[in-house]
Every structure is written in C-alpha cells, then in structure tokens.
Design an enzyme around this catalytic site. Structure first.
Site, PDB file in Angstrom:
ATOM      1  N   ARG A   8       0.863  -1.179   0.000  1.00  0.00           N
ATOM      2  CA  ARG A   8       0.000   0.000   0.000  1.00  0.00           C
ATOM      3  C   ARG A   8       0.897   1.227   0.000  1.00  0.00           C
ATOM      4  NH1 ARG A   8      -3.327  -3.020  -1.309  1.00  0.00           N
ATOM      5  NH2 ARG A   8      -5.383  -3.433  -0.423  1.00  0.00           N
ATOM      6  N   GLU A  58      -4.128   7.187  -4.219  1.00  0.00           N
ATOM      7  CA  GLU A  58      -4.527   6.636  -5.525  1.00  0.00           C
ATOM      8  C   GLU A  58      -5.880   7.173  -5.944  1.00  0.00           C
ATOM      9  OE1 GLU A  58      -4.249   2.369  -5.315  1.00  0.00           O
ATOM     10  OE2 GLU A  58      -2.190   2.465  -4.671  1.00  0.00           O
ATOM     11  N   HIS A 103      -1.621   0.019  -9.662  1.00  0.00           N
ATOM     12  CA  HIS A 103      -2.123  -0.947  -8.670  1.00  0.00           C
ATOM     13  C   HIS A 103      -2.648  -2.215  -9.358  1.00  0.00           C
ATOM     14  CE1 HIS A 103      -3.755  -1.227  -4.315  1.00  0.00           C
ATOM     15  NE2 HIS A 103      -3.454  -2.418  -4.784  1.00  0.00           N
TER      16      HIS A 103
HETATM   17  C1  GLV Z   1      -4.701  -5.561  -3.585  1.00  0.00           C
HETATM   18  O1  GLV Z   1      -4.038  -4.587  -3.425  1.00  0.00           O
HETATM   19  C2  GLV Z   1      -5.184  -6.372  -2.516  1.00  0.00           C
HETATM   20  O2  GLV Z   1      -5.049  -5.991  -1.344  1.00  0.00           O
HETATM   21  O3  GLV Z   1      -5.744  -7.439  -2.811  1.00  0.00           O
END
Ligand code: GLV
Length: 335
Positions: free
Chosen positions: A239, A268, A286
């Site tokens: 993250r 984001e 992402h």
């Molecule tokens: C993606 O970032 C997830 O947490 O699955």
C-alpha cells in the site's frame, strides 16, 4: 438474501452468488461514488466491494440491515474493522489466491527498475539508439546481492521464493516475534531476520510486502531513506501509505536511493507530478493481482466466504471472526 456488488464479478463467482441470492451489481468497472454505494445498499444483506470502496460507521448506521462485507482484496485498510465490530458486521478478504501474481509483479518492477527496462524502451522508441555501447543503460545485477523484504507473510514468502532463483540473499522484517517461523524461513530461503534499520542499511534491493495498518503507516520515511545505500532499488506492491511518499520523492531527487518500482501510491489514483517527472521510477496502476486467473480466484473466494457465512459456517477468510455471534444473531433476527 440480497447482495450488492460494486462491480462486475467473474462469471463463475457471479453464477455461484446468483444461485443463492438476489444480486444487484454496479454496471461499470469504474470506481463507484460513495453516495451511490449507500443508495444501492438499501435493503441489502451483504456488500461485495473492492479496495477503493470506503466502509465505515457512517455506512453501517445508514444501512443497519447490512450483515457482511466481502472485500475482494487481501488488504482491507479501506474498511474500518473497529466500526464493523461495533455494528456486528462480518468482514472477509481474499488471502492466499493473489500471492504469486503480486510477487510476480514485485519482481517485474524490481527487474524493470534495476535494469532500466522502461527507460530503455523509451530510448529505442525515440530513435536514440545508435548502436551497441559499453556503457549504455548500465543497471544493477541481482545475483549475489541482498534483498530486504519488509513483511514476510504469504506475499513476502512468494517474493523470497523468486529471489532465491535470482541468486539473491534475503534479509527480512516481520511483525511477530516467533523463533519457530524464523527457523523455518532460514531453512526455506536461508533468510535472516533483522531490524528495519539494518534492513535499510544492508539491502541492495527492498521489497515492501506488509499490510497497511496504523503501525505501518509511513513505516519507511525520512529516517529510513537516510539509512539506505545510494544504489538501493525500492519496490512497493503493498500500500502506498506504508511509505512516506514525500520523503521517497526527496530521496529519489537527492539520489539517496537509485530507483523505485511502484504499484501503489498514497492517494490513488493520484501520482505526484514530481514522481512522474523522474526517469528512474517505474510506475504501475495498482495491478499486483491483475491476472485473469487471480482476479477470478479472488471473486470466487469472496463469494465462497459469503455463502458459507449465510449458511451458518464461519468462513476461514473472516477478518473479524470475533463478531461471528453478533452476525449469527443478526441473521436469525432477519433484521
Ligand atoms: C490488492 O491490493 C489487494 O489488497 O488485494
């Protein structure tokens, strides 16, 4: 049983859900505005959502009949679990099914940043390539170097497995202090547990693989960048907010580290202009879990957990299993 899904599920998961429940699904793959989520949740027993959907007390208060939230992601920092506990709402996530896809992307970003693949691609396309040169696009070799893995959970281990094949030595940090797991990691990957400070000092490459929690927010900040080596390549597929983005950009601009491979960002989909302007960063939107197989697996696991819960079985992927009795009460009282 009525379920609202904030997007389009893969076919197998959707069919399984529809056999069991009345399903209403958002028609688009775009992020869904919060007010629309709230409106469409009226009369629904469960919500299937993604990491861009914020779930908190305000939502639970507005929709008291909501009993379960299935987050189609392993990370659940978009959900206020304390609020869910208070409201007696069961939360599930999708652990395990995305480890390989995410570790693959971490390695893709690591190789792209270390070997300057994106920079090289632009160079060729712009017609700047005039011939083979000894010093053209020199990057860093992986073999024999040290990879520091921050967060040696399921994804961290999948990264470690790949790292061994590339001849990397592994050091790591992890939240839990347990010698048995450290012994297993030593045996499996010849990996050595170190402090975060030592990891920053000793690593040639760093991969961030811990979840975002209160205690990991800005875990990597100015002080940590100051410890890193000037040739260090940092990769983040966890993250964005685990890293202090401002401090990271300063470190890149001041050449305190060599480069970054980033799949995640603090705000984001906002990517700071200063970061975009740097040639030595590789940026991705992402997409850590974005393979067809993994996305289908995530949807299927989310639906499986939901169906189990509404059939009276605590799902293995419940994030807050302590809420089970409250959930079961809600289910019985048919609120
Ligand atoms: C993606 O970032 C997830 O947490 O699955």
């Amino acid at each position: 049983m009525k379920v609202f899904v904030t997007g389009k599920l893969s076919q197998k998961a959707f069919d399984a859900l529809q056999n069991f429940a009345q399903v209403d699904a958002y028609e688009s793959d775009d992020p869904m505005p919060r007010e629309q989520v709230e409106a469409r949740l009226e009369g629904k027993d469960a919500l299937v959502c993604i990491l861009g959907d914020q779930v908190d007390a305000a939502l639970f208060q507005k929709r008291p009949q909501l009993k379960l939230v299935a987050n189609v992601a392993v990370g659940y920092d978009n959900i206020n679990v304390a609020d869910a506990n208070e409201a007696g709402v069961l939360i599930t996530n999708t652990p395990g099914v995305l480890d390989n896809a995410t570790a693959d992307l971490a390695f893709g970003l690591l190789l792209a940043a270390a070997r300057r693949i994106v920079e090289a691609d632009g160079f060729v396309r712009r017609g700047e390539w005039t011939g083979w040169k000894r010093e053209l696009m020199l990057g860093a070799e992986l073999n024999g170097k040290t990879l520091g893995i921050v967060g040696m959970g399921r994804i961290g281990k999948a990264v470690a497995k790949r790292a061994r094949a590339f001849g990397l030595n592994i050091i790591y940090t992890r939240k839990c202090d347990d010698a048995k797991t450290d012994g297993e990691l030593k045996k499996a990957f010849d990996a050595q547990r170190v402090s975060l400070q030592d990891l920053c000092k000793l690593s040639d490459f760093i991969s961030i693989n811990c979840p975002l929690r209160q205690e990991t927010r800005h875990l990597i900040g100015k002080a940590e960048f100051a410890l890193m080596q000037a040739h260090c390549v940092l990769v983040n597929t966890s993250r964005g907010a685990v890293i202090d983005e401002e401090a990271m950009i300063d470190a890149l601009e001041q050449k305190k580290i060599a480069s970054c491979g980033l799949d995640v960002f603090e705000r984001e989909p906002l990517v700071p202009e200063r970061l975009m302007a740097l040639p030595n960063v590789v940026l991705a939107p992402h997409i850590g879990s974005a393979t067809k197989e993994t996305r289908a697996g995530m949807d299927e696991l989310a639906v499986k957990g939901l169906l189990e819960a509404f059939s009276g079985k605590l799902p293995a992927n419940a994030v807050n299993p302590d809420v089970w009795n409250k959930f079961a009460e809600k289910l019985k009282s048919k609120v």
